[in-house]
Design a protein around this motif. Structure first.
Motif, PDB file in Angstrom:
ATOM      1  N   LYS A  79     -62.820 -30.233  -4.231  1.00  0.00           N
ATOM      2  CA  LYS A  79     -63.470 -31.426  -4.771  1.00  0.00           C
ATOM      3  C   LYS A  79     -63.059 -32.711  -4.067  1.00  0.00           C
ATOM      4  O   LYS A  79     -63.560 -33.775  -4.408  1.00  0.00           O
ATOM      5  N   ALA A  80     -62.157 -32.619  -3.116  1.00  0.00           N
ATOM      6  CA  ALA A  80     -61.734 -33.843  -2.436  1.00  0.00           C
ATOM      7  C   ALA A  80     -61.387 -33.558  -0.988  1.00  0.00           C
ATOM      8  O   ALA A  80     -60.744 -32.553  -0.676  1.00  0.00           O
ATOM      9  N   LEU A  81     -61.813 -34.447  -0.118  1.00  0.00           N
ATOM     10  CA  LEU A  81     -61.468 -34.339   1.304  1.00  0.00           C
ATOM     11  C   LEU A  81     -60.881 -35.649   1.790  1.00  0.00           C
ATOM     12  O   LEU A  81     -61.344 -36.729   1.412  1.00  0.00           O
ATOM     13  N   CYS A  82     -59.877 -35.519   2.622  1.00  0.00           N
ATOM     14  CA  CYS A  82     -59.357 -36.667   3.351  1.00  0.00           C
ATOM     15  C   CYS A  82     -59.938 -36.566   4.759  1.00  0.00           C
ATOM     16  O   CYS A  82     -59.559 -35.664   5.516  1.00  0.00           O
TER      17      CYS A  82
ATOM     18  N   GLU B 283     -64.525 -36.562  -4.167  1.00  0.00           N
ATOM     19  CA  GLU B 283     -63.798 -37.691  -3.593  1.00  0.00           C
ATOM     20  C   GLU B 283     -63.667 -37.519  -2.088  1.00  0.00           C
ATOM     21  O   GLU B 283     -63.302 -36.442  -1.620  1.00  0.00           O
ATOM     22  N   VAL B 284     -63.957 -38.580  -1.397  1.00  0.00           N
ATOM     23  CA  VAL B 284     -63.796 -38.561   0.065  1.00  0.00           C
ATOM     24  C   VAL B 284     -63.049 -39.827   0.468  1.00  0.00           C
ATOM     25  O   VAL B 284     -63.460 -40.937   0.134  1.00  0.00           O
TER      26      VAL B 284
ATOM     27  N   CYS C 117     -50.183 -30.303  -7.349  1.00  0.00           N
ATOM     28  CA  CYS C 117     -50.960 -31.466  -6.901  1.00  0.00           C
ATOM     29  C   CYS C 117     -52.353 -31.125  -6.397  1.00  0.00           C
ATOM     30  O   CYS C 117     -53.189 -32.005  -6.276  1.00  0.00           O
ATOM     31  N   GLY C 118     -52.633 -29.906  -6.068  1.00  0.00           N
ATOM     32  CA  GLY C 118     -53.990 -29.571  -5.628  1.00  0.00           C
ATOM     33  C   GLY C 118     -54.154 -29.529  -4.119  1.00  0.00           C
ATOM     34  O   GLY C 118     -55.223 -29.175  -3.611  1.00  0.00           O
TER      35      GLY C 118
ATOM     36  N   GLU D   6     -57.826 -27.608  -4.056  1.00  0.00           N
ATOM     37  CA  GLU D   6     -58.998 -28.445  -4.337  1.00  0.00           C
ATOM     38  C   GLU D   6     -59.073 -29.653  -3.405  1.00  0.00           C
ATOM     39  O   GLU D   6     -60.063 -30.372  -3.406  1.00  0.00           O
ATOM     40  N   TYR D   7     -58.022 -29.888  -2.662  1.00  0.00           N
ATOM     41  CA  TYR D   7     -57.948 -31.046  -1.771  1.00  0.00           C
ATOM     42  C   TYR D   7     -57.550 -30.590  -0.373  1.00  0.00           C
ATOM     43  O   TYR D   7     -56.590 -29.847  -0.209  1.00  0.00           O
TER      44      TYR D   7
ATOM     45  N   HIS E  48     -53.265 -34.530   4.159  1.00  0.00           N
ATOM     46  CA  HIS E  48     -53.102 -35.401   5.327  1.00  0.00           C
ATOM     47  C   HIS E  48     -51.686 -35.355   5.890  1.00  0.00           C
ATOM     48  O   HIS E  48     -51.482 -35.575   7.074  1.00  0.00           O
TER      49      HIS E  48
END
Lengths: 464, 53
Positions: free
Chosen positions: A97-100, A151-152, A347-348, A352-353, A366
């Motif tokens: 659900k989230a990418l950096c 989230e991006v 923390c995921g 998910e991240y 990251h």
């Protein structure tokens, strides 16, 4: 399990497993501290000796109140959550659900303390192409299951060095939101060097949050945050940040600083941020290699802990004066915070991240980018390094034996896997220095919240 | 005499019954980027979010 402490003029008792928080007077504080280890008569005798003016009936009443709280699960509640530790991750297995997005592995500043080694992440300078970024967004949508909020984070290096791609990626994401039934929340993390009116307009229109890097006092900021000629960036970026924040009209932002061995007295930097007109603040301990000159030392620790306490006092003082400000780590919503599943799941990162490099490689977060053994796959093939990913999937609160007896465990969820790896060599290790800082921050956050709640209750009473 | 004031908090034991939707923010995404803290995150499930001024 309970945790008791005195801070900001309050006696606070935290019931760890229920999350209940109690503000108590000295008598109740002492009585609670003895409750589990002494019989009632011994407790009463001891308290009576210490507080001879308190009538017996009041001591009985206080004891009964403690018993009632225990019976209602708000004191001395047991930890019943271990069997649920893996449930959330199991339930959401494979969902991202989230990418950096590392849109720029390059930077126009040359900060020696940068964990990303001046944006290059120990590799070559690179910019993400639009095609890679677009594929990353498609990868996120394809793997997000029924999650609506995605989230991006545009990250680097300095993401504004690839601003045109950032703009095109946001436009693409917006174009698919309705058809895919998704909502993108974008964040931009920037050093401010390339902020202009176009950036301000775009960021305030499209970014749910902007993270603006500023270390506080000019001399502190310019010690590390210099360009390639060694010139400090404070003079250039502060006016740009002020302009951006003013134009933001109340939307989320953080002024995010880093403190190091050179400025363990970071409260002065927070005050410098306030003096510059900023109110949404974050100040992070440096993350660097062991032995780096900027690394926080054992001698710095008591200084830093004291700074956190004084910061809590300052927040309370300014709130009462009608000049409140936010400190990221002291934001705590005691009534509406995360559920227990979130608190015990870790923390995921790596599940998910994920972080995406300019070439489309996937890393757990990251902070692992550039460490080849943590490369999990890429945006074309997906996760292929299942062996390494499993270490992150297995990360949860109960995976670390040291955490089981820690009162703060339901606030940190076991801590940062990257910090753990860099300090112990294992993602399921414990970064003890970080734990000390975290526990103090939580004590302060709860004390600040308690102070506000008590003030609100007093005002409500006086309104009746 | 009231010697204990219990602050309003979310009952974590009860949240075991109605939590786990997974819509909440990932831990350090969008803010600090260098440490894990989940206490400062909002629950995205509207039934659990208190209305504040």
């Amino acid at each position: 399990m309970i945790h008791q402490y005195r801070l900001c003029g309050h006696n606070i008792v935290l019931d760890v497993c229920s999350g209940a928080v109690h503000a108590v007077d000295d008598v109740a504080y002492d009585m609670i501290s003895m409750y589990e280890s002494h019989p009632k008569d011994d407790i009463k005798a001891s308290i009576k000796e210490k507080y001879p003016d308190v009538p017996d009936e009041e001591l009985d009443e206080c004891f009964e109140q403690i018993e009632a709280l225990r019976e209602s699960g708000k004191l001395f509640s047991p930890d019943i959550f271990e069997s649920s530790a893996g449930l959330l991750k199991e339930k959401t297995a494979g969902v991202i659900k989230a990418l950096c997005l590392h849109v720029a592995h390059t930077c126009n500043l040359n900060c020696s303390y940068c964990f990303a080694s001046q944006g290059k992440y120990h590799g070559k300078r690179a910019l993400m192409s639009y095609e890679v970024g677009k594929r990353a967004l498609d990868f996120l949508v394809e793997n997000s299951g029924t999650r609506k909020n995605l989230e991006v984070d545009f990250f680097g290096g300095e993401p504004l060095m690839n601003f045109d791609v950032v703009k095109r990626l946001v436009a693409y994401a917006r174009s698919i939101e309705d058809s895919k039934n998704k909502k993108f929340r974008f964040t931009l993390t920037t050093n401010g060097m390339l902020i202009d009116d176009d950036v301000i307009d775009f960021a305030n229109r499209e970014m749910s949050n902007v993270v603006l890097s500023l270390d506080g006092r000019r001399e502190v900021h310019d010690r590390f945050r210099v360009d390639y000629e060694g010139k400090g960036s404070w003079e250039r970026i502060v006016p740009a940040f002020q302009k951006l924040v003013k134009a933001r009209g109340g939307k989320n932002y953080y002024i995010r600083g880093t403190f190091t061995h050179a400025n363990p007295d970071f409260l002065n930097d927070i005050k410098a941020m306030l003096d510059s007109g900023f109110s949404e603040l974050s100040m992070e301990p440096v993350v660097c290699a062991h032995g780096d000159p900027s690394e926080l030392t054992e001698q710095d620790l008591p200084v830093v802990l004291k700074q956190y306490e004084e910061l809590a006092d300052l927040m309370i003082e300014r709130r009462k004066e009608g000049r409140p400000f936010t400190f990221y780590h002291y934001m705590i919503d005691l009534e509406g915070g995360p559920c227990i599943y979130k608190r015990i799941s870790g923390c995921g990162s790596g599940s998910e991240y994920l972080a995406v490099t300019p070439t489309g490689d996937l890393y757990p977060c990251h902070q692992f980018v550039g460490e080849e053994k943590f490369r999990l796959g890429d945006i074309y093939e997906g996760i292929t390094n299942h062996k390494e990913q499993k270490k992150f999937l297995d990360c949860n609160l109960y995976a670390r034996s040291e955490c089981r007896s820690c009162w703060a465990r339901l606030y940190c969820s076991g801590g940062c896997a990257a910090n753990a790896y860099h300090s112990t060599g294992s993602v399921s290790g414990v970064y003890k220095y970080g734990c000390e800082l975290f526990k103090k921050r939580m004590e302060c956050a709860i004390a600040v919240a308690v102070d506000e709640e008590l003030d609100e209750a007093e005002n409500e009473d006086s309104d009746i | 005499m009231r010697r204990i004031v219990t602050i309003k908090t979310r009952d974590l034991c009860k949240s075991a019954g109605n939590g786990g939707c997974g819509e909440c923010q990932t831990s350090c995404q969008s803010a600090c980027k260098t440490s894990c803290g989940i206490a400062n995150q909002k629950c995205e499930s509207t039934q659990n979010v208190k209305t504040r001024k």
